[in-house]
Design a protein around this motif. Structure first.
Motif, PDB file in Angstrom:
ATOM      1  N   SER A  27       0.792  -1.226   0.000  1.00 32.74           N
ATOM      2  CA  SER A  27       0.000   0.000   0.000  1.00 32.74           C
ATOM      3  C   SER A  27       0.827   1.279   0.000  1.00 32.74           C
ATOM      4  O   SER A  27       0.382   2.301  -0.529  1.00 32.74           O
ATOM      5  N   SER A  28       2.022   1.238   0.564  1.00 37.20           N
ATOM      6  CA  SER A  28       2.747   2.485   0.811  1.00 37.20           C
ATOM      7  C   SER A  28       3.410   3.083  -0.422  1.00 37.20           C
ATOM      8  O   SER A  28       3.584   4.298  -0.492  1.00 37.20           O
ATOM      9  N   VAL A  29       3.800   2.274  -1.404  1.00 35.38           N
ATOM     10  CA  VAL A  29       4.543   2.820  -2.548  1.00 35.38           C
ATOM     11  C   VAL A  29       3.773   2.723  -3.857  1.00 35.38           C
ATOM     12  O   VAL A  29       4.345   2.899  -4.930  1.00 35.38           O
ATOM     13  N   LEU A  30       2.461   2.448  -3.793  1.00 38.07           N
ATOM     14  CA  LEU A  30       1.668   2.351  -5.022  1.00 38.07           C
ATOM     15  C   LEU A  30       1.723   3.634  -5.846  1.00 38.07           C
ATOM     16  O   LEU A  30       1.906   3.592  -7.068  1.00 38.07           O
ATOM     17  N   LEU A  31       1.559   4.769  -5.195  1.00 36.93           N
ATOM     18  CA  LEU A  31       1.533   6.030  -5.924  1.00 36.93           C
ATOM     19  C   LEU A  31       2.899   6.348  -6.517  1.00 36.93           C
ATOM     20  O   LEU A  31       3.010   6.799  -7.671  1.00 36.93           O
ATOM     21  N   LEU A  32       3.955   6.106  -5.757  1.00 42.44           N
ATOM     22  CA  LEU A  32       5.306   6.314  -6.274  1.00 42.44           C
ATOM     23  C   LEU A  32       5.559   5.431  -7.484  1.00 42.44           C
ATOM     24  O   LEU A  32       6.101   5.876  -8.501  1.00 42.44           O
ATOM     25  N   ALA A  33       5.155   4.162  -7.399  1.00 44.27           N
ATOM     26  CA  ALA A  33       5.366   3.228  -8.513  1.00 44.27           C
ATOM     27  C   ALA A  33       4.617   3.687  -9.759  1.00 44.27           C
ATOM     28  O   ALA A  33       5.123   3.584 -10.884  1.00 44.27           O
ATOM     29  N   ALA A  34       3.400   4.201  -9.558  1.00 43.05           N
ATOM     30  CA  ALA A  34       2.628   4.684 -10.697  1.00 43.05           C
ATOM     31  C   ALA A  34       3.294   5.892 -11.345  1.00 43.05           C
ATOM     32  O   ALA A  34       3.358   5.999 -12.578  1.00 43.05           O
ATOM     33  N   ARG A  35       3.826   6.797 -10.545  1.00 48.92           N
ATOM     34  CA  ARG A  35       4.516   7.961 -11.092  1.00 48.92           C
ATOM     35  C   ARG A  35       5.800   7.556 -11.806  1.00 48.92           C
ATOM     36  O   ARG A  35       6.179   8.150 -12.828  1.00 48.92           O
ATOM     37  N   LEU A  36       6.485   6.551 -11.270  1.00 50.06           N
ATOM     38  CA  LEU A  36       7.675   6.048 -11.964  1.00 50.06           C
ATOM     39  C   LEU A  36       7.303   5.486 -13.331  1.00 50.06           C
ATOM     40  O   LEU A  36       8.034   5.654 -14.311  1.00 50.06           O
ATOM     41  N   GLY A  37       6.148   4.818 -13.389  1.00 50.84           N
ATOM     42  CA  GLY A  37       5.680   4.309 -14.671  1.00 50.84           C
ATOM     43  C   GLY A  37       5.403   5.429 -15.650  1.00 50.84           C
ATOM     44  O   GLY A  37       5.723   5.324 -16.845  1.00 50.84           O
ATOM     45  N   ASP A  38       4.797   6.526 -15.177  1.00 47.28           N
ATOM     46  CA  ASP A  38       4.546   7.686 -16.035  1.00 47.28           C
ATOM     47  C   ASP A  38       5.856   8.255 -16.581  1.00 47.28           C
ATOM     48  O   ASP A  38       5.927   8.681 -17.737  1.00 47.28           O
ATOM     49  N   ARG A  39       6.862   8.264 -15.736  1.00 44.02           N
ATOM     50  CA  ARG A  39       8.114   8.926 -16.102  1.00 44.02           C
ATOM     51  C   ARG A  39       9.025   8.045 -16.943  1.00 44.02           C
ATOM     52  O   ARG A  39       9.633   8.497 -17.911  1.00 44.02           O
ATOM     53  N   LEU A  40       9.113   6.770 -16.578  1.00 51.50           N
ATOM     54  CA  LEU A  40      10.088   5.877 -17.206  1.00 51.50           C
ATOM     55  C   LEU A  40       9.475   4.870 -18.160  1.00 51.50           C
ATOM     56  O   LEU A  40      10.207   4.184 -18.889  1.00 51.50           O
ATOM     57  N   GLY A  41       8.162   4.748 -18.148  1.00 44.39           N
ATOM     58  CA  GLY A  41       7.496   3.784 -19.009  1.00 44.39           C
ATOM     59  C   GLY A  41       6.830   2.690 -18.193  1.00 44.39           C
ATOM     60  O   GLY A  41       7.488   2.024 -17.389  1.00 44.39           O
ATOM     61  N   ASN A  42       5.533   2.491 -18.396  1.00 48.22           N
ATOM     62  CA  ASN A  42       4.784   1.529 -17.584  1.00 48.22           C
ATOM     63  C   ASN A  42       5.221   0.097 -17.818  1.00 48.22           C
ATOM     64  O   ASN A  42       5.289  -0.701 -16.879  1.00 48.22           O
ATOM     65  N   ARG A  43       5.523  -0.248 -19.060  1.00 49.63           N
ATOM     66  CA  ARG A  43       5.962  -1.618 -19.358  1.00 49.63           C
ATOM     67  C   ARG A  43       7.293  -1.914 -18.684  1.00 49.63           C
ATOM     68  O   ARG A  43       7.502  -2.976 -18.100  1.00 49.63           O
ATOM     69  N   ARG A  44       8.181  -0.966 -18.744  1.00 50.27           N
ATOM     70  CA  ARG A  44       9.515  -1.142 -18.151  1.00 50.27           C
ATOM     71  C   ARG A  44       9.414  -1.316 -16.633  1.00 50.27           C
ATOM     72  O   ARG A  44      10.049  -2.195 -16.042  1.00 50.27           O
TER      73      ARG A  44
END
Length: 465
Positions: A55-72
């Protein structure tokens, strides 16, 4: 590269495996503790540590996907999940087993929101979005009960360590499948918005502390107080910073009525039904004489109803608004809790579970439909927030319901289901209030003949039909 059906199956399997990870160890806990020298008091660490990481890093992970690519980022999350599985599978001590579970929880948080973004982004129409969200939520609803069954059967037939080795095999297959059937990240889908380390840190601390406090009800009061105050203070500082910074963690444009309604619905679906199922499990064992395994099987009507309702919700006519579906779903959950509490029998509980499962399946699809009807540049943040709300709902309301219904002689089951019903009532009111404005905007647009301009409406399906 066009593999729509294979992509749907692959990404929904990611959701299934990660959600199943919450409950898959429950049936195996006694054997695990015996093998690694853990005490009964330490059993409570193995489920919460996964939930806190998840639960704690879901939002961070989603933003990383926006920045670096969701598939990656999805592939990276799957690899991390495999690493956590290996650590847990070979763990000789309790500390190492808990560490492995923590890594798995973090990996699940990295994987799930990015899989959801890839799934919804590939849906080109509202009808297609509804169908893929139906499949997504059906898999999530089935995963929790499947974890209890898979964990128990695997432990009895082979070993609890086989659970984690099995995770490794499944994860390897998923990595290959993602690389094969999910299109590469495109530069135009990656957002280069600035990260705000302070906001990210405060968000992680706030969610982790709140979830940890909810799962530490048996801890000494100074521990609970410290965790609770830490969570509240971090949340306060986060809100204060988000209102003042030029690079907020959550884009200001995301906070429109339909998204807020979807966020409330996502919280409410898991908060109410998770508490409902937990109280029901205790009821079957403590008053009806069910064994733990039989009680786990007794929850299957709920999971089956979730799958049926989620699959059917995406096929309802587009003239039925998402707001209406969500409110009806919450009413079904209220009805289920009332039936279970009034009857206080196994038959009444099974009937209530079916009603609550139908509500969960329909409501989750509607909530995610509302919450993901946002521009592509906000998809990652939306997915992260929706999943965060769902995880917080489970972690907090199960604890609150048990605390309210608990007493020295056991649980007051009627009071437990009343708590579930009242929570659903509150969430229903919130959804109705926050989406009313959007319904008025939609009607005004219809009257002016410009319905096509509405891009975030609670009846978006009708406007785009």
């Amino acid at each position: 590269m066009e593999h729509p059906r294979s992509r749907l199956i692959t990404l929904c399997t990611v959701q299934f495996v990660d959600v199943m990870g919450v409950t898959v160890v429950v049936s195996a806990l006694p054997r695990m503790l015996a093998d690694v020298g853990g005490s009964a008091a330490q059993a409570g660490l193995l489920v919460p540590v996964y939930a806190v990481g998840f639960s704690s890093v879901l939002l961070l992970a989603a933003r990383l996907g926006d920045r670096l690519g969701n598939r990656r980022i999805l592939v990276a999350g799957l690899v991390l999940f495999a690493l956590g599985s290996v650590i847990a599978a070979v763990a000789p001590t309790m500390v190492m087993l808990v560490a492995g579970r923590g890594v798995q929880g973090l990996a699940a948080a990295v994987s799930v929101p990015n899989a959801l973004v890839l799934l919804t982004r590939a849906a080109e129409t509202i009808a297609a979005r509804q169908r893929v969200l139906s499949a997504w939520n059906a898999c999530g609803g089935l995963a929790g009960a499947a974890g209890l069954l898979v964990g128990g059967v695997t432990t009895s037939a082979v070993s609890w360590r086989a659970i984690f080795w099995g995770n490794l095999v499944v994860t390897a297959v998923l990595v290959v499948a993602v690389l094969r059937v999910v299109e590469r990240d495109r530069a135009d889908t990656q957002q280069q918005a600035a990260f705000a380390p302070q906001s990210i840190t405060l968000q992680i601390v706030a969610v982790a502390a709140i979830v940890a406090a909810a799962n530490a009800s048996n801890s000494p009061w100074p521990v609970l107080t410290a965790l609770g105050l830490t969570g509240v203070l971090a949340a306060f500082l986060l809100v204060r910073r988000e209102r003042r910074t030029s690079s907020p963690l959550v884009p200001a444009g995301l906070w429109r009525p339909p998204f807020v309604g979807g966020l409330a619905g996502s919280f409410g679906m898991t908060a109410t039904t998770s508490a409902f199922v937990v109280v029901g499990t205790f009821f079957l064992q403590e008053t009806q004489g069910f064994s733990p395994a039989a009680a786990g099987l007794g929850i299957l009507p709920f999971s089956i109803a979730v799958v049926v309702a989620a699959w059917s919700a995406g096929r309802l006519p587009s003239t039925v608004s998402l707001r209406t579906k969500l409110v009806c779903a919450l009413l079904l959950i209220i009805a289920g809790a009332v039936v279970a509490g009034a009857g206080l029998s196994a038959v009444a509980l099974f009937a209530g579970l079916v009603l609550a499962g139908l509500g969960n399946g329909m409501g989750a699809v509607a909530a995610y439909g509302l919450g993901t009807a946002v521009p592509d540049k906000h998809q990652g943040s939306a997915a992260g927030l929706l999943n965060t709300a769902a995880q917080i709902g489970t972690a907090t309301m199960v604890a609150v319901t048990i605390a309210v219904a608990g007493h020295e002689a056991g649980l007051n089951y009627r009071l437990g289901w009343l708590t579930v019903a009242m929570t659903a009532v509150v969430v229903t009111a919130v959804v109705a209030v926050v989406t009313t404005r959007d319904r008025l905007d939609e009607q005004r647009a219809l009257d002016e003949g410009r319905c096509q301009e509405i891009t975030h409406g609670a009846r978006i399906g009708r406007c785009r039909a």
